[in-house]
Scaffold this motif. Structure first.
Motif, PDB file in Angstrom:
ATOM      1  N   LEU A   1      14.534  30.640 -27.084  1.00 18.62           N
ATOM      2  CA  LEU A   1      13.206  31.141 -26.605  1.00 18.62           C
ATOM      3  C   LEU A   1      12.618  30.392 -25.410  1.00 18.62           C
ATOM      4  CD1 LEU A   1      11.731  31.103 -30.258  1.00 18.62           C
ATOM      5  CD2 LEU A   1      13.143  33.085 -29.044  1.00 18.62           C
ATOM      6  N   GLY A   2      13.420  29.521 -24.638  1.00 19.80           N
ATOM      7  CA  GLY A   2      12.786  28.783 -23.562  1.00 19.80           C
ATOM      8  C   GLY A   2      12.395  29.407 -22.434  1.00 19.80           C
ATOM      9  N   GLY A   3      11.294  28.814 -21.793  1.00 21.31           N
ATOM     10  CA  GLY A   3      10.658  29.590 -21.021  1.00 21.31           C
ATOM     11  C   GLY A   3       9.754  30.869 -21.434  1.00 21.31           C
ATOM     12  N   LEU A   4       9.615  31.123 -22.541  1.00 22.05           N
ATOM     13  CA  LEU A   4       8.486  31.949 -23.045  1.00 22.05           C
ATOM     14  C   LEU A   4       7.155  31.314 -23.251  1.00 22.05           C
ATOM     15  CD1 LEU A   4      10.433  34.141 -25.695  1.00 22.05           C
ATOM     16  CD2 LEU A   4       9.970  34.937 -23.398  1.00 22.05           C
ATOM     17  N   PRO A   5       6.269  31.911 -22.791  1.00 25.84           N
ATOM     18  CA  PRO A   5       4.826  31.133 -23.172  1.00 25.84           C
ATOM     19  C   PRO A   5       4.276  31.222 -24.543  1.00 25.84           C
ATOM     20  CG  PRO A   5       4.575  33.317 -22.301  1.00 25.84           C
ATOM     21  CD  PRO A   5       6.084  33.364 -22.388  1.00 25.84           C
ATOM     22  N   ILE A   6       5.022  30.189 -25.079  1.00 27.05           N
ATOM     23  CA  ILE A   6       4.640  30.082 -26.660  1.00 27.05           C
ATOM     24  C   ILE A   6       3.996  28.709 -26.925  1.00 27.05           C
ATOM     25  CG2 ILE A   6       5.767  29.426 -29.075  1.00 27.05           C
ATOM     26  CD1 ILE A   6       8.044  31.039 -27.777  1.00 27.05           C
ATOM     27  N   ALA A   7       2.792  28.991 -27.802  1.00 21.92           N
ATOM     28  CA  ALA A   7       1.962  27.674 -27.828  1.00 21.92           C
ATOM     29  C   ALA A   7       2.520  26.891 -29.060  1.00 21.92           C
ATOM     30  CB  ALA A   7       0.596  28.316 -28.089  1.00 21.92           C
ATOM     31  N   TYR A   8       2.879  27.754 -30.443  1.00 21.59           N
ATOM     32  CA  TYR A   8       3.287  27.074 -31.395  1.00 21.59           C
ATOM     33  C   TYR A   8       4.760  27.413 -32.024  1.00 21.59           C
ATOM     34  CZ  TYR A   8      -1.932  25.860 -31.833  1.00 21.59           C
ATOM     35  OH  TYR A   8      -2.920  25.397 -31.720  1.00 21.59           O
TER      36      TYR A   8
ATOM     37  N   MET B   1       4.311  35.728 -34.429  1.00 24.04           N
ATOM     38  CA  MET B   1       5.437  36.771 -34.653  1.00 24.04           C
ATOM     39  C   MET B   1       6.589  36.302 -35.088  1.00 24.04           C
ATOM     40  SD  MET B   1       4.806  38.845 -30.891  1.00 24.04           S
ATOM     41  CE  MET B   1       5.414  40.322 -31.596  1.00 24.04           C
ATOM     42  N   GLY B   2       7.331  37.132 -35.790  1.00 21.35           N
ATOM     43  CA  GLY B   2       8.361  36.885 -36.441  1.00 21.35           C
ATOM     44  C   GLY B   2       8.796  37.638 -37.636  1.00 21.35           C
ATOM     45  N   ALA B   3       9.867  37.654 -38.234  1.00 17.29           N
ATOM     46  CA  ALA B   3      10.645  36.429 -38.237  1.00 17.29           C
ATOM     47  C   ALA B   3      11.662  36.597 -37.035  1.00 17.29           C
ATOM     48  CB  ALA B   3      11.810  36.255 -39.386  1.00 17.29           C
ATOM     49  N   VAL B   4      11.703  35.503 -36.216  1.00 13.07           N
ATOM     50  CA  VAL B   4      12.558  35.414 -35.034  1.00 13.07           C
ATOM     51  C   VAL B   4      14.177  35.381 -35.540  1.00 13.07           C
ATOM     52  CG1 VAL B   4      13.192  34.049 -32.630  1.00 13.07           C
ATOM     53  CG2 VAL B   4      10.759  34.277 -33.705  1.00 13.07           C
ATOM     54  N   PHE B   5      14.089  34.393 -36.362  1.00  9.54           N
ATOM     55  CA  PHE B   5      15.687  34.380 -36.760  1.00  9.54           C
ATOM     56  C   PHE B   5      15.599  34.556 -38.394  1.00  9.54           C
ATOM     57  CE2 PHE B   5      15.790  31.669 -33.019  1.00  9.54           C
ATOM     58  CZ  PHE B   5      16.677  32.496 -32.182  1.00  9.54           C
ATOM     59  N   ALA B   6      16.660  34.869 -38.815  1.00  8.79           N
ATOM     60  CA  ALA B   6      16.809  34.657 -40.465  1.00  8.79           C
ATOM     61  C   ALA B   6      16.287  33.456 -41.020  1.00  8.79           C
ATOM     62  CB  ALA B   6      18.417  35.184 -40.902  1.00  8.79           C
ATOM     63  N   SER B   7      15.720  33.420 -42.169  1.00 12.16           N
ATOM     64  CA  SER B   7      14.936  32.547 -42.728  1.00 12.16           C
ATOM     65  C   SER B   7      15.255  32.219 -44.059  1.00 12.16           C
ATOM     66  CB  SER B   7      13.488  32.586 -42.377  1.00 12.16           C
ATOM     67  OG  SER B   7      12.800  31.852 -43.247  1.00 12.16           O
ATOM     68  N   THR B   8      15.379  30.968 -44.380  1.00  9.93           N
ATOM     69  CA  THR B   8      15.539  30.686 -45.890  1.00  9.93           C
ATOM     70  C   THR B   8      14.318  30.856 -46.851  1.00  9.93           C
ATOM     71  OG1 THR B   8      15.499  28.442 -45.477  1.00  9.93           O
ATOM     72  CG2 THR B   8      17.698  29.093 -45.396  1.00  9.93           C
TER      73      THR B   8
ATOM     74  N   ASN C   1      -2.060  37.341 -21.319  1.00  9.70           N
ATOM     75  CA  ASN C   1      -2.844  38.191 -20.248  1.00  9.70           C
ATOM     76  C   ASN C   1      -4.216  38.039 -21.047  1.00  9.70           C
ATOM     77  OD1 ASN C   1      -1.047  39.104 -18.598  1.00  9.70           O
ATOM     78  ND2 ASN C   1      -0.894  40.811 -19.647  1.00  9.70           N
ATOM     79  N   LYS C   2      -4.388  37.970 -22.430  1.00  8.63           N
ATOM     80  CA  LYS C   2      -5.772  38.052 -22.942  1.00  8.63           C
ATOM     81  C   LYS C   2      -6.259  36.613 -23.456  1.00  8.63           C
ATOM     82  CE  LYS C   2      -6.209  42.281 -22.584  1.00  8.63           C
ATOM     83  NZ  LYS C   2      -6.170  43.123 -23.729  1.00  8.63           N
ATOM     84  N   SER C   3      -5.399  35.489 -23.004  1.00  6.73           N
ATOM     85  CA  SER C   3      -5.790  34.135 -22.985  1.00  6.73           C
ATOM     86  C   SER C   3      -5.869  33.761 -24.609  1.00  6.73           C
ATOM     87  CB  SER C   3      -7.243  33.636 -22.763  1.00  6.73           C
ATOM     88  OG  SER C   3      -7.237  34.019 -21.208  1.00  6.73           O
ATOM     89  N   MET C   4      -4.851  34.212 -25.490  1.00  4.69           N
ATOM     90  CA  MET C   4      -5.025  33.694 -26.869  1.00  4.69           C
ATOM     91  C   MET C   4      -3.421  33.216 -27.095  1.00  4.69           C
ATOM     92  SD  MET C   4      -4.575  36.309 -30.228  1.00  4.69           S
ATOM     93  CE  MET C   4      -3.276  37.106 -29.694  1.00  4.69           C
ATOM     94  N   ASP C   5      -3.399  32.192 -27.955  1.00  7.51           N
ATOM     95  CA  ASP C   5      -1.931  31.596 -28.151  1.00  7.51           C
ATOM     96  C   ASP C   5      -1.083  32.490 -28.915  1.00  7.51           C
ATOM     97  OD1 ASP C   5      -2.864  29.121 -26.829  1.00  7.51           O
ATOM     98  OD2 ASP C   5      -3.556  28.208 -28.571  1.00  7.51           O
ATOM     99  N   MET C   6       0.260  32.244 -28.558  1.00  5.73           N
ATOM    100  CA  MET C   6       1.311  32.717 -29.436  1.00  5.73           C
ATOM    101  C   MET C   6       2.196  31.780 -30.271  1.00  5.73           C
ATOM    102  SD  MET C   6       3.206  35.342 -30.525  1.00  5.73           S
ATOM    103  CE  MET C   6       2.283  36.595 -29.367  1.00  5.73           C
ATOM    104  N   CYS C   7       2.402  31.999 -31.440  1.00  2.27           N
ATOM    105  CA  CYS C   7       3.089  31.266 -32.259  1.00  2.27           C
ATOM    106  C   CYS C   7       4.391  32.072 -32.826  1.00  2.27           C
ATOM    107  CB  CYS C   7       2.203  30.956 -33.619  1.00  2.27           C
ATOM    108  SG  CYS C   7       3.156  30.434 -35.111  1.00  2.27           S
TER     109      CYS C   7
END
Length: 225
Positions: A186-193, A138-145, A167-173
């Motif tokens: 983003l601290g505390g969010l269940p992010i894998a990558y 998911m993104g862009a989280v912030f503006a990206s160069t 909930n569906k046991s899939m990783d989030m990037c």
């Protein structure tokens, strides 16, 4: 009585290549991988592919990068190209217009990672999970160069996507404009990558190890608040 916050795993740093001249890129990758902080590597060489004989050049480069990554035990994914990923025995990251997760599963080994671009769309996250993707990006989280015209997503979109993935046991990037300074938001969010390009790979070779250390420090206190 107050309860302690529930700890969640620290995300892995997911490094993407840029379009530097190959020998320079290789030195940068070697430096970054040697820090032990990189958990996943994506080969993305858009400008190389656009060159005459680009496919052959990319294949030759990718063989060397995959060998390097294996020395450090870091899995690799190829951007958008299922056939090349299968040829190299690595995973793939697919945009919405670059083949299906089902096609990738048919051609790749079961242990290979399959990522899917989902922007800020929870429906695409659900679809990626249903199709059997390893992670949704998911993104862009912030503006990206790297992709200055990409739309940024809201925090609520990201929270909803993370919840669906967990909930569906899939990783989030997450991807897009992420730096060692802003990742704490983003601290505390269940992010894998945490996918990073410019904040590491665009730096001079002699600054990369220090920057990776700064990333390690930024992730030290990663927990639910």
């Amino acid at each position: 009585m107050a309860t302690l916050p529930t700890l969640i795993p620290v995300p892995k740093l997911y490094l993407l290549t840029n379009d530097d001249e190959f020998n320079l890129l290789y030195r940068k990758l070697e430096t970054a991988l040697a820090t032990g902080l990189i958990g996943l590597l994506q080969i993305r060489r858009k400008q190389v592919l656009a060159m005459p004989n680009g496919q052959a050049t990319l294949y030759n480069e990718a063989v060397q990068i995959v060998m390097l990554a294996r020395e450090y035990g870091v899995p690799v994914v190829i951007n958008d190209d299922i056939t090349l990923a299968a040829k190299l025995g690595v995973g793939v990251h697919l945009g919405q217009q670059d083949g299906s997760v089902n096609q990738a599963k048919q051609q790749l080994a079961p242990e290979q990672i399959i990522g899917r671009t989902c922007q800020g769309d929870i429906a695409l996250v659900k679809e990626a999970q249903s199709d059997g993707a390893s992670y949704a990006a998911m993104g862009a989280v912030f503006a990206s160069t790297t992709k200055p015209n990409a739309n940024t997503i809201s925090r609520q979109q990201l929270i909803d996507g993370c919840q669906e993935a967990v909930n569906k046991s899939m990783d989030m990037c997450v991807i897009g404009g992420l730096t060692a300074e802003n990742i704490g938001q983003l601290g505390g969010l269940p992010i894998a990558y945490i996918a990073v390009v410019g904040d590491i790979i665009n730096l001079p070779v002699d600054m990369i190890a220090k920057r990776c250390q700064q990333w390690q420090q930024a992730l030290t206190d990663w927990h639910v608040v």
